[in-house]
Design a protein around this motif. Structure first.
Motif, mmCIF file in Angstrom:
data_model
loop_
_atom_site.group_PDB
_atom_site.id
_atom_site.type_symbol
_atom_site.label_atom_id
_atom_site.label_comp_id
_atom_site.label_asym_id
_atom_site.label_seq_id
_atom_site.Cartn_x
_atom_site.Cartn_y
_atom_site.Cartn_z
ATOM 1 N N CYS A 11 0.845 -1.186 0.000
ATOM 2 C CA CYS A 11 0.000 0.000 0.000
ATOM 3 C C CYS A 11 0.884 1.240 0.000
ATOM 4 C CB CYS A 11 -0.957 0.010 1.192
ATOM 5 S SG CYS A 11 -0.188 0.381 2.771
ATOM 6 N N LEU A 12 0.294 2.358 -0.377
ATOM 7 C CA LEU A 12 0.994 3.635 -0.419
ATOM 8 C C LEU A 12 0.351 4.530 0.637
ATOM 9 C CD1 LEU A 12 3.279 4.813 -2.204
ATOM 10 C CD2 LEU A 12 1.471 5.940 -3.545
ATOM 11 N N ALA A 13 1.177 5.192 1.466
ATOM 12 C CA ALA A 13 0.650 6.049 2.521
ATOM 13 C C ALA A 13 1.496 7.303 2.622
ATOM 14 C CB ALA A 13 0.644 5.300 3.854
ATOM 15 N N ASN A 14 0.892 8.373 3.213
ATOM 16 C CA ASN A 14 1.686 9.584 3.426
ATOM 17 C C ASN A 14 2.414 9.482 4.769
ATOM 18 O OD1 ASN A 14 -0.155 10.173 5.417
ATOM 19 N ND2 ASN A 14 -1.186 11.798 4.280
ATOM 20 N N ALA A 15 3.124 10.513 5.137
ATOM 21 C CA ALA A 15 3.970 10.454 6.328
ATOM 22 C C ALA A 15 3.170 10.207 7.599
ATOM 23 C CB ALA A 15 4.778 11.737 6.456
ATOM 24 N N SER A 16 1.924 10.710 7.670
ATOM 25 C CA SER A 16 1.108 10.527 8.873
ATOM 26 C C SER A 16 0.393 9.187 8.909
ATOM 27 C CB SER A 16 0.086 11.653 8.979
ATOM 28 O OG SER A 16 -0.794 11.635 7.870
ATOM 29 N N GLY A 17 0.597 8.343 7.877
ATOM 30 C CA GLY A 17 0.013 7.011 7.850
ATOM 31 C C GLY A 17 -1.282 6.895 7.088
ATOM 32 N N LEU A 18 -1.797 7.988 6.519
ATOM 33 C CA LEU A 18 -3.031 7.935 5.748
ATOM 34 C C LEU A 18 -2.836 7.086 4.504
ATOM 35 C CD1 LEU A 18 -5.952 8.996 5.417
ATOM 36 C CD2 LEU A 18 -4.987 10.854 4.037
ATOM 37 N N ILE A 19 -3.657 6.096 4.305
ATOM 38 C CA ILE A 19 -3.530 5.177 3.182
ATOM 39 C C ILE A 19 -4.019 5.872 1.908
ATOM 40 C CG2 ILE A 19 -4.257 2.963 2.210
ATOM 41 C CD1 ILE A 19 -4.579 1.946 5.071
ATOM 42 N N LEU A 20 -3.138 5.933 0.912
ATOM 43 C CA LEU A 20 -3.454 6.608 -0.346
ATOM 44 C C LEU A 20 -3.887 5.632 -1.426
ATOM 45 C CD1 LEU A 20 -0.368 9.011 -0.390
ATOM 46 C CD2 LEU A 20 -2.681 9.502 0.469
ATOM 47 N N PHE A 21 -3.306 4.417 -1.391
ATOM 48 C CA PHE A 21 -3.578 3.456 -2.455
ATOM 49 C C PHE A 21 -3.216 2.056 -1.957
ATOM 50 C CE2 PHE A 21 -2.325 0.945 -6.175
ATOM 51 C CZ PHE A 21 -3.455 1.083 -6.968
ATOM 52 N N VAL A 22 -3.987 1.064 -2.376
ATOM 53 C CA VAL A 22 -3.655 -0.338 -2.076
ATOM 54 C C VAL A 22 -3.694 -1.113 -3.372
ATOM 55 C CG1 VAL A 22 -4.552 -0.251 0.289
ATOM 56 C CG2 VAL A 22 -6.065 -0.952 -1.573
ATOM 57 N N THR A 34 -13.987 -3.916 5.480
ATOM 58 C CA THR A 34 -13.855 -2.460 5.540
ATOM 59 C C THR A 34 -12.507 -2.108 6.156
ATOM 60 O OG1 THR A 34 -16.235 -2.237 5.810
ATOM 61 C CG2 THR A 34 -14.883 -0.341 6.424
ATOM 62 N N LEU A 35 -11.758 -1.259 5.473
ATOM 63 C CA LEU A 35 -10.403 -0.920 5.903
ATOM 64 C C LEU A 35 -10.390 0.485 6.478
ATOM 65 C CD1 LEU A 35 -7.486 -2.138 5.797
ATOM 66 C CD2 LEU A 35 -7.161 -0.769 3.721
ATOM 67 N N ARG A 36 -9.819 0.617 7.685
ATOM 68 C CA ARG A 36 -9.654 1.947 8.257
ATOM 69 C C ARG A 36 -8.663 2.748 7.408
ATOM 70 N NH1 ARG A 36 -8.907 -1.141 13.223
ATOM 71 N NH2 ARG A 36 -10.908 -1.375 14.278
ATOM 72 N N GLY A 37 -8.742 4.070 7.503
ATOM 73 C CA GLY A 37 -7.972 4.907 6.581
ATOM 74 C C GLY A 37 -6.543 5.161 6.963
ATOM 75 N N ASN A 38 -6.103 4.745 8.164
ATOM 76 C CA ASN A 38 -4.746 5.047 8.594
ATOM 77 C C ASN A 38 -4.030 3.770 8.986
ATOM 78 O OD1 ASN A 38 -2.424 5.971 10.303
ATOM 79 N ND2 ASN A 38 -3.336 7.970 9.834
ATOM 80 N N ILE A 39 -2.821 3.601 8.449
ATOM 81 C CA ILE A 39 -2.094 2.365 8.693
ATOM 82 C C ILE A 39 -1.726 2.213 10.164
ATOM 83 C CG2 ILE A 39 0.252 3.250 8.310
ATOM 84 C CD1 ILE A 39 -1.301 -0.088 7.047
ATOM 85 N N PHE A 40 -1.578 3.339 10.877
ATOM 86 C CA PHE A 40 -1.215 3.257 12.286
ATOM 87 C C PHE A 40 -2.352 2.690 13.141
ATOM 88 C CE2 PHE A 40 1.945 6.689 11.170
ATOM 89 C CZ PHE A 40 3.044 5.847 11.286
ATOM 90 N N ASP A 41 -3.593 2.674 12.597
ATOM 91 C CA ASP A 41 -4.710 2.054 13.321
ATOM 92 C C ASP A 41 -4.496 0.545 13.486
ATOM 93 O OD1 ASP A 41 -6.009 4.425 13.591
ATOM 94 O OD2 ASP A 41 -7.331 4.146 11.863
ATOM 95 N N TYR A 42 -3.604 -0.027 12.668
ATOM 96 C CA TYR A 42 -3.378 -1.476 12.700
ATOM 97 C C TYR A 42 -2.070 -1.848 13.384
ATOM 98 C CZ TYR A 42 -7.204 -1.475 9.398
ATOM 99 O OH TYR A 42 -8.431 -1.286 8.807
ATOM 100 N N CYS A 43 -1.311 -0.842 13.829
ATOM 101 C CA CYS A 43 -0.052 -1.143 14.517
ATOM 102 C C CYS A 43 -0.333 -1.759 15.879
ATOM 103 C CB CYS A 43 0.773 0.134 14.690
ATOM 104 S SG CYS A 43 1.557 0.697 13.180
#
Length: 391
Positions: A11-22, A34-43
């Motif tokens: 996936c592609l994300a910006n510096a704050s973890g917002l998912i831009l593309f999968v 359903t996928l949450r919008g921020n990768i840090f939500d899954y850390c």
């Protein structure tokens, strides 16, 4: 960089973890959920504790990620996009150490014969293994639609499940019985244990429900209960169960009315002596069959007390039913004759009853008074039914 054609999940994300593309492998990885919008939500929160995280800090490093119960290691790479900084994350199942253990446990849960469900605080199913989906008739792809757990249960079970979920969210482990119907119409019985669990990623309180199929045990228990309550010869209820039901009736608040009728076969001992006990048993079985035909009123409860003595309790909630009066029942039971070894055998029936509650306040008194009326009926010529009076 065209990550859509990358073979591994990414996936592609910006510096704050917002998912831009999968990419497609990543979409397959989450299986339509359903996928949450921020990768840090899954850390993993027990590994990455800071909430103000930046992917800039993790360049050329790895994040511990958990996607729907499955642990992954996500490698982080900075890439040039011509705009704001972006980061490529590639995902791999953790294959060693604690990650391997968690993957193994997830696999065990998925293929367990017990039904395992993870339920959010709002009652929505977040995870359910193969056994659970099969038992509740749910396609695993439907879980992404946000199914409410209790909506999948029968209405009478739903109440217990809602209470158990509320208790679990308050930190208590509780159990409750359940059941559901198979497509073929058979009933499955379940033992459900609901426990609280805290999500290590989000810190949310959730509940895990483990359901075990106890159908064989439940049916065996019902069969044993039926055997303990039933008279072997006639199939009617036995003395012990009659006493339990009658005692319960007498424990009800005043206002309920009814009657207790005792029935005896006239001259049955002589028939036993003349034709033998096997013939006597045949007569008792046929008489019990006739008696069951008289139980069309749901307020009537009949049992064999022993020998040729039977009892009927009328458990009316308001007034005595005129269509099932004791004398009419005894009259119908007195004919026709019984067929025994090709011969017609005439057996009379006598009865004595007491009106309730005015005639007796306890079961002991009711049985005594009905027996007094029965003996009076037999002394006065048999083949009749008398009501007990104080005189």
């Amino acid at each position: 960089m065209d990550i859509e054609n990358v073979l591994f999940p990414a996936c592609l994300a910006n510096a704050s973890g917002l998912i831009l593309f999968v990419n497609a492998p990543f979409r397959s990885l989450v299986a339509g959920r359903t996928l949450r919008g921020n990768i840090f939500d899954y850390c993993r929160r027990d590994v990455h504790r800071a909430r103000e995280l930046s992917l800039e800090r993790f360049k050329e490093q790895r994040l511990d990620i958990v996607l729907y119960g499955i642990p992954y290691s996500a490698a982080v790479y900075a890439i040039a996009t011509g705009g704001e900084p972006a980061f490529l994350l590639s995902f791999n199942r953790r294959g060693s150490g604690r990650g391997n253990l968690e993957a193994t446990l997830t696999s065990v849960l998925q293929y367990s014969l017990d039904c395992v469900k993870l339920i959010r605080a709002d009652g929505v199913l977040e995870y359910m293994n193969h056994a659970g989906c099969s038992a509740l008739g749910v396609d695993e792809r439907q879980l992404a639609l946000g199914l409410a757990w209790t909506d999948l249960l029968p209405p009478d079970v739903r109440v217990h499940a809602q209470r158990a979920l509320a208790d679990a969210l308050n930190g208590y482990s509780v159990s409750f019985p359940g059941r559901n119907e198979r497509p073929d119409g058979t009933t499955v019985y379940w033992s459900n244990l609901v426990c609280p669990i805290d999500d290590v990623i989000t810190g949310e309180r959730k509940a895990v429900c483990i359901s075990r199929d106890i159908t064989e045990v439940a049916l065996a228990r019902e069969q044993l209960k039926l055997i303990s309550e039933t008279d072997d010869l006639t199939g009617l209820f036995n003395r012990r169960h009659f006493h339990a039901v009658a005692e319960h009736w007498f424990s009800l608040p005043q206002g309920a009315t009814g009657w207790l009728l005792l029935i005896d076969l006239d001259g049955f001992k002589a028939i036993n002596d003349r034709l033998g006990h096997l013939a006597g048993d045949d007569i008792l079985r046929v008489f019990a069959s006739r008696l069951r035909e008289q139980l069309r009123c749901p307020e009537l409860f009949a049992a064999r007390l022993g020998g040729d003595e039977f009892a009927i309790l009328h458990q009316s909630g308001d007034q005595v039913c005129r269509t099932c009066e004791p004398a009419a029942i005894v009259s119908r039971l007195s004919s026709p004759p019984f067929a025994v070894e090709g011969r017609a055998v005439h057996v009379g029936v006598s009865g004595g009853y007491v009106l309730l509650p005015e005639g007796a306040q306890t079961l002991r008194d009711a049985l005594s008074h009905a027996d007094t009326a029965l003996r009076s009926a037999k002394r006065s010529g048999k083949g009749r039914c008398l009501c007990f009076t104080a005189s």
